[in-house]
Structures are given as structure tokens and as C-alpha cells.
Design a protein around this motif. Structure first.
Motif, PDB file in Angstrom:
ATOM      1  N   LEU A 300       0.829  -1.206   0.000  1.00  0.00           N
ATOM      2  CA  LEU A 300       0.000   0.000   0.000  1.00  0.00           C
ATOM      3  C   LEU A 300       0.861   1.253   0.000  1.00  0.00           C
ATOM      4  O   LEU A 300       0.560   2.240  -0.688  1.00  0.00           O
ATOM      5  N   PHE A 301       1.949   1.219   0.753  1.00  0.00           N
ATOM      6  CA  PHE A 301       2.889   2.342   0.777  1.00  0.00           C
ATOM      7  C   PHE A 301       3.483   2.570  -0.610  1.00  0.00           C
ATOM      8  O   PHE A 301       3.581   3.714  -1.097  1.00  0.00           O
ATOM      9  N   GLU A 302       3.866   1.508  -1.283  1.00  0.00           N
ATOM     10  CA  GLU A 302       4.428   1.613  -2.633  1.00  0.00           C
ATOM     11  C   GLU A 302       3.399   2.159  -3.616  1.00  0.00           C
ATOM     12  O   GLU A 302       3.720   2.986  -4.487  1.00  0.00           O
ATOM     13  N   ALA A 303       2.149   1.717  -3.508  1.00  0.00           N
ATOM     14  CA  ALA A 303       1.098   2.189  -4.414  1.00  0.00           C
ATOM     15  C   ALA A 303       0.815   3.676  -4.217  1.00  0.00           C
ATOM     16  O   ALA A 303       0.590   4.405  -5.193  1.00  0.00           O
ATOM     17  N   VAL A 304       0.833   4.130  -2.971  1.00  0.00           N
ATOM     18  CA  VAL A 304       0.590   5.549  -2.700  1.00  0.00           C
ATOM     19  C   VAL A 304       1.703   6.400  -3.301  1.00  0.00           C
ATOM     20  O   VAL A 304       1.449   7.462  -3.889  1.00  0.00           O
ATOM     21  N   ILE A 305       2.939   5.943  -3.175  1.00  0.00           N
ATOM     22  CA  ILE A 305       4.054   6.684  -3.766  1.00  0.00           C
ATOM     23  C   ILE A 305       3.910   6.739  -5.283  1.00  0.00           C
ATOM     24  O   ILE A 305       4.142   7.782  -5.909  1.00  0.00           O
ATOM     25  N   GLY A 306       3.532   5.622  -5.905  1.00  0.00           N
ATOM     26  CA  GLY A 306       3.322   5.621  -7.349  1.00  0.00           C
ATOM     27  C   GLY A 306       2.223   6.585  -7.778  1.00  0.00           C
ATOM     28  O   GLY A 306       2.361   7.290  -8.784  1.00  0.00           O
ATOM     29  N   LEU A 307       1.135   6.639  -7.009  1.00  0.00           N
ATOM     30  CA  LEU A 307       0.052   7.572  -7.317  1.00  0.00           C
ATOM     31  C   LEU A 307       0.519   9.017  -7.206  1.00  0.00           C
ATOM     32  O   LEU A 307       0.202   9.855  -8.063  1.00  0.00           O
ATOM     33  N   ILE A 308       1.293   9.314  -6.164  1.00  0.00           N
ATOM     34  CA  ILE A 308       1.816  10.677  -5.989  1.00  0.00           C
ATOM     35  C   ILE A 308       2.733  11.051  -7.149  1.00  0.00           C
ATOM     36  O   ILE A 308       2.698  12.179  -7.664  1.00  0.00           O
ATOM     37  N   LEU A 309       3.563  10.111  -7.597  1.00  0.00           N
ATOM     38  CA  LEU A 309       4.463  10.391  -8.712  1.00  0.00           C
ATOM     39  C   LEU A 309       3.692  10.685  -9.991  1.00  0.00           C
ATOM     40  O   LEU A 309       4.038  11.611 -10.742  1.00  0.00           O
ATOM     41  N   VAL A 310       2.637   9.911 -10.257  1.00  0.00           N
ATOM     42  CA  VAL A 310       1.840  10.137 -11.463  1.00  0.00           C
ATOM     43  C   VAL A 310       1.153  11.500 -11.405  1.00  0.00           C
ATOM     44  O   VAL A 310       1.176  12.269 -12.382  1.00  0.00           O
ATOM     45  N   LEU A 311       0.525  11.814 -10.285  1.00  0.00           N
ATOM     46  CA  LEU A 311      -0.164  13.099 -10.161  1.00  0.00           C
ATOM     47  C   LEU A 311       0.809  14.266 -10.278  1.00  0.00           C
ATOM     48  O   LEU A 311       0.508  15.273 -10.940  1.00  0.00           O
ATOM     49  N   THR A 312       1.975  14.140  -9.665  1.00  0.00           N
ATOM     50  CA  THR A 312       2.965  15.209  -9.731  1.00  0.00           C
ATOM     51  C   THR A 312       3.493  15.394 -11.148  1.00  0.00           C
ATOM     52  O   THR A 312       3.578  16.525 -11.651  1.00  0.00           O
ATOM     53  N   ALA A 313       3.850  14.284 -11.797  1.00  0.00           N
ATOM     54  CA  ALA A 313       4.359  14.382 -13.166  1.00  0.00           C
ATOM     55  C   ALA A 313       3.308  14.937 -14.109  1.00  0.00           C
ATOM     56  O   ALA A 313       3.620  15.743 -15.006  1.00  0.00           O
ATOM     57  N   ASN A 314       2.058  14.543 -13.941  1.00  0.00           N
ATOM     58  CA  ASN A 314       0.991  15.050 -14.801  1.00  0.00           C
ATOM     59  C   ASN A 314       0.771  16.543 -14.597  1.00  0.00           C
ATOM     60  O   ASN A 314       0.579  17.290 -15.568  1.00  0.00           O
ATOM     61  N   THR A 315       0.818  16.997 -13.355  1.00  0.00           N
ATOM     62  CA  THR A 315       0.624  18.425 -13.075  1.00  0.00           C
ATOM     63  C   THR A 315       1.774  19.259 -13.637  1.00  0.00           C
ATOM     64  O   THR A 315       1.549  20.305 -14.270  1.00  0.00           O
ATOM     65  N   ILE A 316       3.001  18.808 -13.414  1.00  0.00           N
ATOM     66  CA  ILE A 316       4.159  19.550 -13.936  1.00  0.00           C
ATOM     67  C   ILE A 316       4.124  19.596 -15.460  1.00  0.00           C
ATOM     68  O   ILE A 316       4.417  20.629 -16.075  1.00  0.00           O
ATOM     69  N   SER A 317       3.771  18.481 -16.093  1.00  0.00           N
ATOM     70  CA  SER A 317       3.710  18.447 -17.549  1.00  0.00           C
ATOM     71  C   SER A 317       2.628  19.383 -18.084  1.00  0.00           C
ATOM     72  O   SER A 317       2.835  20.079 -19.090  1.00  0.00           O
ATOM     73  N   ARG A 318       1.484  19.424 -17.439  1.00  0.00           N
ATOM     74  CA  ARG A 318       0.391  20.274 -17.905  1.00  0.00           C
ATOM     75  C   ARG A 318       0.753  21.755 -17.798  1.00  0.00           C
ATOM     76  O   ARG A 318       0.395  22.559 -18.659  1.00  0.00           O
ATOM     77  N   ARG A 319       1.484  22.125 -16.742  1.00  0.00           N
ATOM     78  CA  ARG A 319       1.808  23.537 -16.526  1.00  0.00           C
ATOM     79  C   ARG A 319       3.014  23.995 -17.331  1.00  0.00           C
ATOM     80  O   ARG A 319       3.108  25.177 -17.664  1.00  0.00           O
ATOM     81  N   THR A 320       3.939  23.095 -17.615  1.00  0.00           N
ATOM     82  CA  THR A 320       5.156  23.493 -18.319  1.00  0.00           C
ATOM     83  C   THR A 320       5.084  23.233 -19.823  1.00  0.00           C
ATOM     84  O   THR A 320       5.496  24.068 -20.622  1.00  0.00           O
ATOM     85  N   VAL A 321       4.573  22.067 -20.207  1.00  0.00           N
ATOM     86  CA  VAL A 321       4.553  21.691 -21.620  1.00  0.00           C
ATOM     87  C   VAL A 321       3.179  21.891 -22.239  1.00  0.00           C
ATOM     88  O   VAL A 321       3.052  22.105 -23.445  1.00  0.00           O
ATOM     89  N   GLY A 322       2.134  21.801 -21.437  1.00  0.00           N
ATOM     90  CA  GLY A 322       0.787  21.922 -21.957  1.00  0.00           C
ATOM     91  C   GLY A 322       0.187  20.609 -22.399  1.00  0.00           C
ATOM     92  O   GLY A 322      -0.889  20.587 -23.004  1.00  0.00           O
ATOM     93  N   THR A 323       0.850  19.499 -22.109  1.00  0.00           N
ATOM     94  CA  THR A 323       0.374  18.166 -22.466  1.00  0.00           C
ATOM     95  C   THR A 323       0.300  17.319 -21.212  1.00  0.00           C
ATOM     96  O   THR A 323       1.233  17.343 -20.400  1.00  0.00           O
ATOM     97  N   SER A 324      -0.790  16.590 -21.030  1.00  0.00           N
ATOM     98  CA  SER A 324      -0.955  15.754 -19.850  1.00  0.00           C
ATOM     99  C   SER A 324      -1.933  14.639 -20.158  1.00  0.00           C
ATOM    100  O   SER A 324      -2.568  14.614 -21.215  1.00  0.00           O
ATOM    101  N   LEU A 325      -2.041  13.695 -19.226  1.00  0.00           N
ATOM    102  CA  LEU A 325      -2.975  12.584 -19.390  1.00  0.00           C
ATOM    103  C   LEU A 325      -4.408  13.023 -19.177  1.00  0.00           C
ATOM    104  O   LEU A 325      -5.332  12.483 -19.776  1.00  0.00           O
ATOM    105  N   TRP A 326      -4.616  13.985 -18.296  1.00  0.00           N
ATOM    106  CA  TRP A 326      -5.959  14.488 -18.033  1.00  0.00           C
ATOM    107  C   TRP A 326      -5.891  15.960 -17.639  1.00  0.00           C
ATOM    108  O   TRP A 326      -4.834  16.486 -17.378  1.00  0.00           O
TER     109      TRP A 326
END
Length: 326
Positions: A300-326
Motif C-alpha cells: 500500500l505504501f508503494e502504491a501511494v508513492i506511485g500515485l503521488i508520482l503520477v499526479l505530480t508528473a501530470n501536473t508539472i507536464s500540464r503547466r510546463t509543456v501543456g500536455t498531460s494525461l488528463w
């Protein structure tokens, strides 16, 4: 004077209140769409059932991370223990060793296995001989279709004491090296095998993205005097940037889930200092030590870290590049 004469005159048509037209009832279009295209929607039933049964229902089992589970008892545990198992692995030095190994292997895999498919796709895009291009594609795709067991067996044969690598070492005047018994060689062996197995298959999406780039952009770049390198940098890479960002976010999401099967087949107690990762440590705690609640807490700890990484990478990509998963 009668009451009729004192009554105010009726309102003129200009000042008459506007008549409210009844709004038509909004029909639910999804019902009509379902009746019309039910054959297409029926194709999604099996995939949805698969994800429901094998992805979402097992999440209920995470409750044993907070309960004491005994084999043979209730599948949801015997009694609540709160955050006891989380405190156990947070204070366990072995866990932090495998956590560090996971970060290092994940970082090395991402650094090599993410950009190399892009490079290979760009090189294949420049090949004009169709037969040569198809041959290179077929050879590079082939390792992806091999079973993990076969790949691990091939790697073990190549780097064994009497394997091909040590035969070359002896031919050059050196001594045989037991690569799989020395911890410092495990990361090199694992990352090399991952590159060999995944790089060719990873070029498929990039080659497909390259076909969507308008040829007029290349023509305009040539008119402006851009060479092949300038065209690649200013036309090709921006054209496949959405695909690159999407795959990068997906790779970051699986950052913590380093290849469990391959590591389990390749490592041994001698290479635990560099080869043991969270997934293999979780496997040993759960199935070899029968400490399922402790293993569930780590998972569960590993899954939470993976979720945080996905959300963080998606947010940074949307704000800097303008492309994201959602």
C-alpha cells in the motif's frame, strides 16, 4: 361615478408581459445512444469486468494492512491494529535498503529505457531503404515477445562463469568474473537486459507519431536553410512531444514497480545488497515469512508513492509543456 369608470385601462400590447414558452424536455441522449450502438458498447463489457474483478475488487484486501491477519482465519483480518505495520517498516533498516535499491534501479531504467526508443525511432525514420528498415525493426522488436523466464535464462547463460562474456574476457587475457555472484554487477546486468528487451518495442508509438508530422513543415525548414539536425530539433521532436510526455508520465507511474519477475529470477542472497527491491522484499515477507499484513502495508505504501508520482508528473507536464494525461 361607477366602479367601472375608475378601473385602470388595460395594459397596452407593448407593456404586456412576455409569454413564457414551455421548454422542451431534455431527453437523455445516452439511452438513445445505447439503443443505437449497443453492439459497440457490448465490446467493453469484458474489459470492464476484467478490471473490476482483477484490479478493483482486490483493493478491498488492503484492509489487512490495518488488521492482524492469520492464515486460515478471516480474509479481512482478525482485529484492528491501526498503523502498527506501517511503523514497523518505517523503523526497519532492511526496508530502507530495499527502498534505496528500488529508487536506484528505477532511475537507471528510466534514464536508459525512456530516451533510447526515441533515438532509435529517429534513426529508423531516416532510413530510406525499406528492406533494411523492416529488418532492423523486426530484430529490435523480437526480444519483447520472449518470456521473462527465457530472457533471464539467456542472461544467466551469457554472464555465467563459462558463458560467452567470460569467454571473451579470457580471450582478452583476463580472468573469469562471477557476475551474478557479485552485487556491484547486478544493476548493470539488469539495466542492460531491460534495454535489449524493451527499446525496440518502445519505438512503435514514436514511429506512429512521426507519421503524423506534416511534410510541409520539413519543406519550410529546408527553405529556411535548416539541416537535418535542425529539422529534427525544431520539427520532429516538437511533433512527437505529446507522445513523449504521455509515455514519460506512464513510466514514472511504474517507477517504483521495478521488474519484479526478472529480478526474482536473476538475484540471489549474495546480490541482495543491490538487487533486493520493494517488490521482492514484499514477496519474501508475504509468502516466505507468511507475514501478509506487513506485506500488505508495504504494498500500500508503494502504491501511494506511485500515485503521488503520477499526479505530480501530470501536473508539472500540464503547466510546463501543456500536455498531460488528463
Amino acid at each position: 361615478m361607477t366602479s367601472e369608470t375608475l378601473r385602470p385601462p388595460p395594459p397596452t400590447p407593448e407593456h404586456a408581459p412576455a409569454a413564457t414558452t414551455p421548454r422542451p424536455r431534455r431527453r437523455r441522449s445516452w439511452r438513445r445512444s445505447l439503443r443505437r450502438d449497443w453492439q459497440l458498447y457490448s465490446l467493453a463489457v469484458l474489459p470492464l469486468l476484467f478490471f473490476l474483478v482483477f484490479r478493483y475488487l482486490p483493493m478491498v484486501g488492503n484492509v489487512i494492512a490495518f488488521r492482524r491477519f492469520k492464515p486460515g482465519g478471516s480474509i479481512f483480518g482478525e482485529y484492528w491494529v491501526g498503523l502498527r505495520y506501517f511503523r514497523m517498516f518505517l523503523t526497519d533498516p532492511t526496508f530502507w535498503d530495499v527502498f534505496t535499491n528500488t529508487l536506484l534501479l528505477g532511475t537507471l531504467t528510466l534514464l536508459f529505457c525512456f530516451p533510447l526508443p526515441i533515438v532509435l525511432a529517429l534513426l529508423l525514420n531516416e532510413v530510406r531503404a525499406r528492406r533494411l528498415k523492416r529488418f532492423v525493426q523486426s530484430v529490435s522488436y523480437l526480444p519483447h515477445f520472449l518470456s521473462i523466464v527465457i530472457v533471464a535464462a539467456m542472461v544467466m547463460q551469457l554472464v555465467s562463469v563459462d558463458g560467452t562474456v567470460n569467454q571473451l574476457v579470457r580471450a582478452l587475457g583476463g580472468e573469469a568474473v562471477p557476475f551474478l555472484q557479485q552485487p556491484q554487477w547486478f544493476r548493470t546486468i539488469y539495466v542492460s537486459s531491460e534495454v535489449w528487451q524493451t527499446v525496440g518495442w518502445g519505438t512503435i508509438l514514436y514511429l506512429a507519431a512521426l507519421t503524423t508530422i506534416d511534410e510541409n513543415l520539413y519543406e519550410a525548414a529546408r527553405i529556411d536553410g535548416a539541416n537535418r539536425w535542425r529539422q529534427t530539433w525544431h520539427v520532429t521532436l516538437p511533433g512527437i512531444r505529446p507522445t513523449m510526455v504521455t509515455l514519460l508520465i506512464l513510466n514514472i507511474g511504474t517507477f517504483m514497480a521495478v521488474g519484479f519477475e526478472k529480478i526474482l529470477l536473476l538475484y540471489n542472497p549474495l546480490t541482495y545488497p543491490t538487487a533486493d527491491v520493494i517488490s521482492t522484499y514484499l514477496y519474501r515477507m508475504g509468502f516466505e515469512s507468511s507475514n501478509f499484513s506487513y506485506a500488505a502495508a508495504i504494498g500500500l505504501f508503494e502504491a501511494v508513492i506511485g500515485l503521488i508520482l503520477v499526479l505530480t508528473a501530470n501536473t508539472i507536464s500540464r503547466r510546463t509543456v501543456g500536455t498531460s494525461l488528463w
